[in-house]
Every structure is written in structure tokens, then in C-alpha cells.
Design a protein around this motif. Structure first.
Motif, PDB file in Angstrom:
ATOM      1  N   VAL A  90     -40.349  22.338  27.159  1.00  0.00           N
ATOM      2  CA  VAL A  90     -40.647  21.988  25.766  1.00  0.00           C
ATOM      3  C   VAL A  90     -41.910  22.692  25.299  1.00  0.00           C
ATOM      4  N   ASN A  91     -42.958  22.714  26.142  1.00  0.00           N
ATOM      5  CA  ASN A  91     -44.198  23.399  25.762  1.00  0.00           C
ATOM      6  C   ASN A  91     -43.938  24.879  25.474  1.00  0.00           C
ATOM      7  N   GLU A  92     -43.097  25.505  26.300  1.00  0.00           N
ATOM      8  CA  GLU A  92     -42.833  26.941  26.133  1.00  0.00           C
ATOM      9  C   GLU A  92     -42.069  27.227  24.848  1.00  0.00           C
ATOM     10  N   VAL A  93     -41.010  26.473  24.583  1.00  0.00           N
ATOM     11  CA  VAL A  93     -40.198  26.777  23.402  1.00  0.00           C
ATOM     12  C   VAL A  93     -40.875  26.323  22.110  1.00  0.00           C
ATOM     13  N   THR A  94     -41.681  25.248  22.166  1.00  0.00           N
ATOM     14  CA  THR A  94     -42.367  24.822  20.935  1.00  0.00           C
ATOM     15  C   THR A  94     -43.457  25.809  20.542  1.00  0.00           C
ATOM     16  N   ARG A  95     -44.058  26.458  21.527  1.00  0.00           N
ATOM     17  CA  ARG A  95     -45.044  27.502  21.185  1.00  0.00           C
ATOM     18  C   ARG A  95     -44.394  28.652  20.425  1.00  0.00           C
ATOM     19  N   LYS A  96     -43.084  28.854  20.642  1.00  0.00           N
ATOM     20  CA  LYS A  96     -42.356  29.920  19.956  1.00  0.00           C
ATOM     21  C   LYS A  96     -41.696  29.447  18.663  1.00  0.00           C
ATOM     22  N   GLY A  97     -41.900  28.158  18.315  1.00  0.00           N
ATOM     23  CA  GLY A  97     -41.388  27.693  17.031  1.00  0.00           C
ATOM     24  C   GLY A  97     -40.312  26.635  17.093  1.00  0.00           C
ATOM     25  N   SER A  98     -39.831  26.270  18.291  1.00  0.00           N
ATOM     26  CA  SER A  98     -38.803  25.240  18.398  1.00  0.00           C
ATOM     27  C   SER A  98     -39.394  23.872  18.060  1.00  0.00           C
ATOM     28  N   GLU A  99     -38.530  22.961  17.608  1.00  0.00           N
ATOM     29  CA  GLU A  99     -38.939  21.596  17.295  1.00  0.00           C
ATOM     30  C   GLU A  99     -38.207  20.654  18.244  1.00  0.00           C
ATOM     31  N   VAL A 100     -38.951  19.734  18.868  1.00  0.00           N
ATOM     32  CA  VAL A 100     -38.372  18.839  19.859  1.00  0.00           C
ATOM     33  C   VAL A 100     -38.839  17.417  19.576  1.00  0.00           C
ATOM     34  N   ARG A 101     -37.879  16.475  19.604  1.00  0.00           N
ATOM     35  CA  ARG A 101     -38.187  15.068  19.407  1.00  0.00           C
ATOM     36  C   ARG A 101     -37.494  14.231  20.473  1.00  0.00           C
ATOM     37  N   ILE A 102     -37.855  12.932  20.535  1.00  0.00           N
ATOM     38  CA  ILE A 102     -37.205  12.016  21.461  1.00  0.00           C
ATOM     39  C   ILE A 102     -36.669  10.818  20.691  1.00  0.00           C
ATOM     40  N   PHE A 103     -35.622  10.221  21.287  1.00  0.00           N
ATOM     41  CA  PHE A 103     -35.001   9.040  20.708  1.00  0.00           C
ATOM     42  C   PHE A 103     -34.793   8.033  21.832  1.00  0.00           C
ATOM     43  N   GLY A 104     -34.962   6.746  21.541  1.00  0.00           N
ATOM     44  CA  GLY A 104     -34.974   5.740  22.581  1.00  0.00           C
ATOM     45  C   GLY A 104     -33.632   5.458  23.206  1.00  0.00           C
ATOM     46  N   GLU A 105     -32.592   5.327  22.403  1.00  0.00           N
ATOM     47  CA  GLU A 105     -31.306   4.876  22.923  1.00  0.00           C
ATOM     48  C   GLU A 105     -30.411   6.050  23.285  1.00  0.00           C
ATOM     49  N   ASP A 106     -29.285   5.725  23.892  1.00  0.00           N
ATOM     50  CA  ASP A 106     -28.321   6.732  24.303  1.00  0.00           C
ATOM     51  C   ASP A 106     -27.640   7.354  23.088  1.00  0.00           C
ATOM     52  N   PHE A 107     -27.186   8.611  23.253  1.00  0.00           N
ATOM     53  CA  PHE A 107     -26.466   9.299  22.180  1.00  0.00           C
ATOM     54  C   PHE A 107     -25.565  10.352  22.801  1.00  0.00           C
ATOM     55  N   THR A 108     -24.774  11.006  21.982  1.00  0.00           N
ATOM     56  CA  THR A 108     -23.793  11.979  22.467  1.00  0.00           C
ATOM     57  C   THR A 108     -24.454  13.323  22.760  1.00  0.00           C
ATOM     58  N   ARG A 109     -24.098  13.904  23.912  1.00  0.00           N
ATOM     59  CA  ARG A 109     -24.601  15.239  24.249  1.00  0.00           C
ATOM     60  C   ARG A 109     -23.844  16.287  23.433  1.00  0.00           C
ATOM     61  N   MET A 110     -24.576  17.118  22.697  1.00  0.00           N
ATOM     62  CA  MET A 110     -23.903  18.141  21.882  1.00  0.00           C
ATOM     63  C   MET A 110     -24.853  19.277  21.550  1.00  0.00           C
ATOM     64  N   ILE A 111     -24.283  20.420  21.269  1.00  0.00           N
ATOM     65  CA  ILE A 111     -25.004  21.589  20.763  1.00  0.00           C
ATOM     66  C   ILE A 111     -24.194  22.140  19.596  1.00  0.00           C
ATOM     67  N   ILE A 112     -24.855  22.364  18.477  1.00  0.00           N
ATOM     68  CA  ILE A 112     -24.183  22.859  17.273  1.00  0.00           C
ATOM     69  C   ILE A 112     -24.837  24.174  16.867  1.00  0.00           C
ATOM     70  N   PHE A 113     -24.018  25.202  16.665  1.00  0.00           N
ATOM     71  CA  PHE A 113     -24.510  26.517  16.269  1.00  0.00           C
ATOM     72  C   PHE A 113     -24.116  26.790  14.815  1.00  0.00           C
ATOM     73  N   ASP A 114     -25.118  27.004  13.974  1.00  0.00           N
ATOM     74  CA  ASP A 114     -24.890  27.379  12.568  1.00  0.00           C
ATOM     75  C   ASP A 114     -23.969  26.414  11.828  1.00  0.00           C
TER      76      ASP A 114
END
Length: 384
Positions: A196-220
Motif C-alpha cells: 500500500v505504501n508503494e502504490v499510494t506514493r505513485k498515486g493509488s488510493e486505498v481504504r479499509i472497510f470493516g465487514e465482509d464484501f465481494t472480491r472483485m476487480i473492475i477495469f474501466d
């Protein structure tokens, strides 16, 4: 059906310096024999025949009664290249014919492409890890605007992060927007924090959420990958626009209710100084909802063993011998009142500062959470 084999035809022969010298000698002497070539080159008859074979293949020598005589170069060219040029021309005509025949099928393909792209055929199942990796690499390379990633279950494995890091950095270097949501237990994973430290230095945004959720990746917002909880090597690839849009909307709701990743350790430290960690407060809140240990563990992305350890520590910190007694003392201390976390009507936890009224959520979500607490520990209030 016999298909043509790919490759190149046999190359035409070539002349070396020795062949040129022998051809010059043949012109001067009026002819050649194997013996004269052997004497000229200082070789035995077998090697002399090999030297002669190159000139014969180039049609620069032709046999006569005594041996070999030189041929005019123009005659040699015509004899050697005419069949090759004819073959080339025939192949060009054949290529043009095949191109025309196949091109005639394009309208037929386009006419039926809409049927192939119906919702029933735009969900692809990838049932092995290599296929998933290849599809992710292809989608990452084609992505032009943004990626939305939801990764439940706590910290990620070192080898998965090593595979994801170059892909993420390459997309960030192209100017894409990247947003990722982890479960809050991911902050305790050293490799995940480093990533997270590496990608956020390059501009990525990362957050956390408490409960369970669906694993997914969405492109464009055009293609989505959904993981399968029971089969980690399987993924669904969805390209149907409406379904991808629904998944993207779900991600946006989670994003609004999430907390910045790097702010979490500070809150955990602060809560621990106040006597109870943020994780334990969340466990206590879900206990108030009457959830079993296994359900609480799944919701918070931790093992059942870790969850039960938190519960045991909560009991110890509250000096309670039963969950009922823990409820009494938790209510006394205000640990399960309208604090920072609330439960939405559909079962999601809202993190610190979450507003259930946002995005058309009912304002009674926090009241619903307190109602669960009162149901679980209501008798404790009466007896305090």
C-alpha cells in the motif's frame, strides 16, 4: 484436411569466392574437369566435385563430352529463376484469392456478433489460476482510465503482492486512477502495508472497510472479475454492461463508507490507549447483534481462532464471566452505544463517521444497531 505447413521455402544457392575463381578459370580454359578443379584448388576429387556442384546448381556450368563448360550468366539466370518467379506469381494469386474469400465472411460474422454478445454469453468462467492471471494481465494492459479493486479477507499473500505490484505500478505510470478497498485486518499485514505504501506514493488510493464484501476487480467499468470464496482459483469475467455497472455502484457505496488505509493504525493505537482496541469494539458490537463466533470472524475477515481470542480478551477486560455479564458492563461503559460503527439495513457495517442517510440509506440504521444491542443486553440495563 491437409493444412499447409508454416515456414520458408528452400533458399536459392549462392556463390563464394572459390566458385567465382573456378568459373573464371573455366572461361579462360574453355572448360573444366574434376581433375582440373582438384589441381586448381588443391583438393581431392571428392572435394572438387563438391565445389563444382555449387556452380552446377547455379546453372553456370553445363556438361559436355569432356567435362563442363561455362554458361552465359543471362542464360543461367533465366534457367534458374524462371521457375521460382512463376511459383511466386502463383502464390501471390493464391493469397489474393484466399484473402477475398475470407473477407467475404466478415459481414456474416458481424451480423451474428450481437447474438454472441448477449448477457447469457458475456459471463466467462476461468477455472484455473493461469487463465485468471492471463486474463488479468490482458485487462490491465487494455485499461485506459481506472481500476476498482475490492480485496476482502485481511492481508494478501507475499507471492500475490509480488505479482500484483508491477501490474499496478505499470497502470499508475500510464496515468490511470486506482482505488482499492481492503478489510480492516489487512493493516496488520506487513507485506500488505508495504504494498500500500508503494502504490499510494505513485498515486493509488486505498481504504479499509470493516465487514465482509465481494472480491472483485473492475477495469474501466467495462469488465469485472469476481472471485469465488469456495474455489480460490476460479473467477467469473463479466462484460455485460448492466451487471458491470451494478458492481461498480456497489464498489462506490463501499468506498464512501470506508476509511483511509494509512489512518487506521493511528486510530487503533488511540483506541488501545483508551482501554479497548477498535477491532475488539467491533467484535463487541457484533456480539451485541447476537452473531455467532464464526459469523463475526467471517464478517471481519479474521480467523475464528483470532475472533475467539478477542472475545476472551473482551471478557477479561470487562472482568466478566459470561456474555450476559459482559453486556452489562459494556453498557455501563458506553462501549456499544451509538458510537462510530452502525449497521445498515442490509447488514453492512458503517465505519467511523459513516452516515447511513447518505446515498438514500434510512436514517434509522444507527437506531437499528442500538436496537440489536438492547435486544442482546437489554436485561442487563434493567439489572444494573
Amino acid at each position: 484436411m491437409n493444412l499447409p505447413k508454416p515456414g520458408f521455402p528452400e533458399l536459392l544457392p549462392s556463390l563464394d569466392a572459390t566458385s567465382v575463381a573456378i568459373y573464371k578459370y573455366a572461361l579462360e580454359a574453355g572448360g573444366l574437369t574434376v581433375g582440373s578443379v582438384a589441381g586448381l584448388t588443391g583438393t581431392d576429387p571428392a572435394e572438387a566435385e563438391a565445389v563444382l556442384s555449387g556452380l552446377i546448381a547455379m546453372r553456370l556450368l553445363q556438361p559436355n563430352r569432356d567435362g563442363w563448360v561455362p554458361t552465359h550468366p543471362a542464360t543461367a539466370l533465366a534457367t534458374l529463376l524462371a521457375p521460382v518467379e512463376i511459383d511466386i506469381r502463383l502464390r501471390e494469386l493464391d493469397v489474393a484469392r484466399v484473402r477475398e474469400e475470407v473477407a467475404a465472411l466478415l459481414p456474416l460474422y458481424e451480423e451474428h456478433s450481437a447474438a454472441r454478445e448477449s448477457p447469457t454469453t458475456t459471463i466467462e468462467i476461468l477455472d484455473n489460476l493461469e487463465s485468471v492471471r492471463s486474463a488479468l494481465d490482458a485487462a490491465s494492459a487494455q485499461c485506459r482510465e481506472e481500476t476498482l479493486t475490492a480485496q476482502p479477507g485481511g492481508g494478501r499473500q507475499q507471492e500475490m503482492l509480488a505479482e500484483a505490484t508491477p501490474r499496478a505500478l505499470a497502470m499508475l505510470q500510464r496515468g490511470l486512477r486506482m482505488r482499492t478497498i481492503y478489510q480492516h485486518t489487512a493493516v496488520f499485514s506487513g507485506p500488505t502495508r508495504d504494498y500500500v505504501n508503494e502504490v499510494t506514493r505513485k498515486g493509488s488510493e486505498v481504504r479499509i472497510f470493516g465487514e465482509d464484501f465481494t472480491r472483485m476487480i473492475i477495469f474501466d467499468r467495462q469488465v469485472a472479475f469476481i472471485g469465488d470464496r469456495t474455489r480460490p482459483n476460479l473467477a467469473l469475467v463479466i462484460r455485460e454492461p448492466t451487471l458491470v455497472g451494478v458492481l461498480a455502484d456497489d464498489f462506490e457505496r463501499l468506498w464512501r463508507w470506508s476509511n483511509p488505509f494509512l489512518a487506521v493504525p493511528q486510530r487503533i493505537t488511540r483506541d488501545a490507549a483508551e482501554g479497548m482496541s477498535s477491532a475488539k469494539r467491533t467484535v463487541l458490537r457484533l456480539m451485541a447483534d447476537g452473531l455467532k463466533d464464526e459469523v463475526i470472524a467471517r464478517c471481519l475477515g479474521m480467523s475464528v481462532r483470532t475472533c475467539r481470542k478477542h472475545i476472551a480478551e473482551i471478557m477479561q477486560e470487562l472482568n466478566a464471566t459470561s456474555r450476559f455479564q459482559a453486556g452489562c458492563r459494556a453498557m455501563q461503559r458506553g462501549l456499544i452505544d451509538s458510537g462510530p460503527l452502525s449497521v445498515t439495513p442490509d447488514g453492512y457495517l458503517l465505519p467511523d463517521g459513516g452516515d447511513p442517510s447518505a446515498d438514500s440509506r434510512p436514517e434509522s440504521a444507527g437506531e437499528r444497531n442500538r436496537g440489536h444491542a438492547e435486544n442482546a443486553f437489554g436485561a442487563a440495563r434493567v439489572r444494573v
